[in-house]
Enzyme design. Structure first.
Site, PDB file in Angstrom:
ATOM      1  N   HIS A 169       4.644   9.918  -9.177  1.00 37.94           N
ATOM      2  CA  HIS A 169       4.352  10.658  -7.946  1.00 37.94           C
ATOM      3  C   HIS A 169       5.395  11.692  -7.577  1.00 37.94           C
ATOM      4  O   HIS A 169       5.305  12.311  -6.515  1.00 37.94           O
ATOM      5  CB  HIS A 169       4.172   9.672  -6.777  1.00 37.94           C
ATOM      6  CG  HIS A 169       3.077   8.689  -7.022  1.00 37.94           C
ATOM      7  ND1 HIS A 169       3.292   7.473  -7.623  1.00 37.94           N
ATOM      8  CD2 HIS A 169       1.740   8.758  -6.789  1.00 37.94           C
ATOM      9  CE1 HIS A 169       2.145   6.823  -7.731  1.00 37.94           C
ATOM     10  NE2 HIS A 169       1.193   7.582  -7.240  1.00 37.94           N
TER      11      HIS A 169
ATOM     12  N   GLY B  80       8.378  10.882   7.214  1.00 38.85           N
ATOM     13  CA  GLY B  80       6.994  10.644   6.807  1.00 38.85           C
ATOM     14  C   GLY B  80       6.277  11.948   6.484  1.00 38.85           C
ATOM     15  O   GLY B  80       5.504  12.033   5.535  1.00 38.85           O
TER      16      GLY B  80
ATOM     17  N   ARG C 222      15.394   6.497   6.248  1.00 34.68           N
ATOM     18  CA  ARG C 222      14.146   6.968   6.865  1.00 34.68           C
ATOM     19  C   ARG C 222      14.485   7.646   8.185  1.00 34.68           C
ATOM     20  O   ARG C 222      15.290   7.115   8.978  1.00 34.68           O
ATOM     21  CB  ARG C 222      13.213   5.776   7.083  1.00 34.68           C
ATOM     22  CG  ARG C 222      12.073   6.047   8.007  1.00 34.68           C
ATOM     23  CD  ARG C 222      10.963   5.026   7.884  1.00 34.68           C
ATOM     24  NE  ARG C 222      10.210   4.870   9.118  1.00 34.68           N
ATOM     25  CZ  ARG C 222       9.385   5.775   9.636  1.00 34.68           C
ATOM     26  NH1 ARG C 222       9.211   6.952   9.032  1.00 34.68           N
ATOM     27  NH2 ARG C 222       8.745   5.542  10.757  1.00 34.68           N
ATOM     28  N   VAL C 223      13.895   8.800   8.417  1.00 35.74           N
ATOM     29  CA  VAL C 223      14.000   9.475   9.716  1.00 35.74           C
ATOM     30  C   VAL C 223      12.567   9.652  10.216  1.00 35.74           C
ATOM     31  O   VAL C 223      11.808  10.432   9.663  1.00 35.74           O
ATOM     32  CB  VAL C 223      14.755  10.826   9.619  1.00 35.74           C
ATOM     33  CG1 VAL C 223      16.255  10.611   9.595  1.00 35.74           C
ATOM     34  CG2 VAL C 223      14.338  11.651   8.410  1.00 35.74           C
TER      35      VAL C 223
ATOM     36  N   MET D  93       5.626   2.196  10.938  1.00 36.23           N
ATOM     37  CA  MET D  93       4.723   1.743   9.875  1.00 36.23           C
ATOM     38  C   MET D  93       5.337   1.711   8.469  1.00 36.23           C
ATOM     39  O   MET D  93       4.595   1.625   7.484  1.00 36.23           O
ATOM     40  CB  MET D  93       3.460   2.624   9.881  1.00 36.23           C
ATOM     41  CG  MET D  93       2.728   2.603  11.220  1.00 36.23           C
ATOM     42  SD  MET D  93       1.229   3.577  11.248  1.00 36.23           S
ATOM     43  CE  MET D  93       0.125   2.547  10.310  1.00 36.23           C
ATOM     44  N   GLU D  94       6.658   1.790   8.354  1.00 36.11           N
ATOM     45  CA  GLU D  94       7.244   1.914   7.011  1.00 36.11           C
ATOM     46  C   GLU D  94       8.449   1.024   6.708  1.00 36.11           C
ATOM     47  O   GLU D  94       8.773   0.789   5.540  1.00 36.11           O
ATOM     48  CB  GLU D  94       7.674   3.384   6.772  1.00 36.11           C
ATOM     49  CG  GLU D  94       6.544   4.383   6.633  1.00 36.11           C
ATOM     50  CD  GLU D  94       5.985   4.850   7.979  1.00 36.11           C
ATOM     51  OE1 GLU D  94       6.670   4.677   9.006  1.00 36.11           O
ATOM     52  OE2 GLU D  94       4.856   5.367   8.005  1.00 36.11           O
TER      53      GLU D  94
ATOM     54  N   ASP E  51       6.364   7.841  21.401  1.00 35.54           N
ATOM     55  CA  ASP E  51       5.308   7.296  22.261  1.00 35.54           C
ATOM     56  C   ASP E  51       5.887   6.128  23.052  1.00 35.54           C
ATOM     57  O   ASP E  51       6.546   5.271  22.472  1.00 35.54           O
ATOM     58  CB  ASP E  51       4.138   6.781  21.415  1.00 35.54           C
ATOM     59  CG  ASP E  51       3.642   7.840  20.450  1.00 35.54           C
ATOM     60  OD1 ASP E  51       3.004   8.794  20.902  1.00 35.54           O
ATOM     61  OD2 ASP E  51       3.929   7.718  19.242  1.00 35.54           O
TER      62      ASP E  51
HETATM   63  N1  HPA Z   1       2.166   3.197  16.340  1.00 41.48           N
HETATM   64  C1  HPA Z   1       2.590   3.124  15.083  1.00 41.48           C
HETATM   65  N2  HPA Z   1       3.476   3.956  14.581  1.00 41.48           N
HETATM   66  C2  HPA Z   1       3.965   4.912  15.382  1.00 41.48           C
HETATM   67  C3  HPA Z   1       3.555   5.044  16.705  1.00 41.48           C
HETATM   68  C4  HPA Z   1       2.609   4.135  17.215  1.00 41.48           C
HETATM   69  O1  HPA Z   1       2.209   4.199  18.388  1.00 41.48           O
HETATM   70  N3  HPA Z   1       4.203   6.116  17.233  1.00 41.48           N
HETATM   71  C5  HPA Z   1       4.988   6.612  16.262  1.00 41.48           C
HETATM   72  N4  HPA Z   1       4.848   5.894  15.146  1.00 41.48           N
END
Ligand code: HPA
Length: 232
Positions: free
Chosen positions: A4, A20, A87-88, A180-181, A204
């Site tokens: 990859h 990401g 990771r950033v 998520m990582e 968020d």
């Molecule tokens: N959920 C999952 N991953 C994220 C979120 C979220 O609300 N915001 C930024 N990364």
């Protein structure tokens, strides 16, 4: 060259930043690296190598989620000899006393993913950050006057949830934020004896429902990148 990543052997530095979003990889390389060179374009997941503070550095997009970052982290370590993975990224805050723009250093990564259950035959592994990187990032973020927290995050396989109160159990156990990582990153680093850290910015606020504006995302993202680059 790996499956990859199309970079030639030696084209990737031992120290790699991992956003990401591949567009962020390009932006950071152009803003901070001397002589930035694009070393990977496979699937549009661009990566760059350059020089920062006289030292070689690379940045590689990872995409979103455990399977995607696992591919890039594994190939970077196995095929390119990378020793430090930072990771950033962004995260959603779980705790009410956290604000948009706060920096979180992910000390440990809980997960609802099944990957480590498979890897460890149903037993629990505790994916955690490299302490030296964690300490260095804490010092760098504090010196810059950033609002910084250290603690566990939840690495989830799901951005969208259809069940009632999906995050309450994690919030009540003091988990700071969701992303998520990091479980994959920390586990792959541990498996190969290399260093890893996730530096996250709150984009968020999941308790209040507030979300970062595009301008906030940009400037706050760069503060976090400066913390990461200070670890080089
Ligand atoms: N959920 C999952 N991953 C994220 C979120 C979220 O609300 N915001 C930024 N990364």
């Amino acid at each position: 060259m790996s499956i990859h990543i199309s970079a030639a052997p030696g084209d990737i530095a031992p120290f790699v930043l991992l956003p990401g979003d591949p567009l962020r990889a390009r932006h950071v390389a152009e803003a901070y690296f001397e002589e930035p060179t694009c070393v990977n374009q496979t699937r549009g997941m661009v990566g760059f190598t350059g020089v920062y503070g006289g030292k070689p550095v690379s940045i590689q997009g990872t995409g979103m989620g455990v399977p995607s970052i696992a591919i890039y982290a594994t190939e970077l370590v196995r095929e390119y000899g990378v020793r430090t993975l930072i990771r950033v990224g962004t995260c959603g805050a779980f705790q009410p006393d956290m604000a948009i723009g706060d920096v979180i250093l992910a000390q440990a990564a809980c997960t609802d993913s099944n990957v480590n259950q498979l890897r460890f035959g149903g037993r629990d592994f505790a994916p955690c950050a490299d302490f030296g990187l964690l300490q260095g990032a804490w010092n760098a973020a504090s010196e810059r006057g950033l609002s910084v927290r250290v603690g566990p995050v939840l690495c989830s396989d799901s951005f969208y949830q259809d069940v009632e109160d999906p995050w309450g159990i994690w919030q009540r156990h003091g988990v700071l934020a969701i992303e998520m990582e990091s479980t994959a990153l920390y586990t792959i680093a541990a498996a190969h004896g290399v260093r890893a850290l996730s530096i996250l910015t709150v984009s968020d606020q999941l308790v209040s429902g507030e979300r970062a504006t595009p301008e906030q995302r940009q400037t706050q993202f760069m503060s976090m990148v400066e913390v990461a680059l200070s670890l080089l």
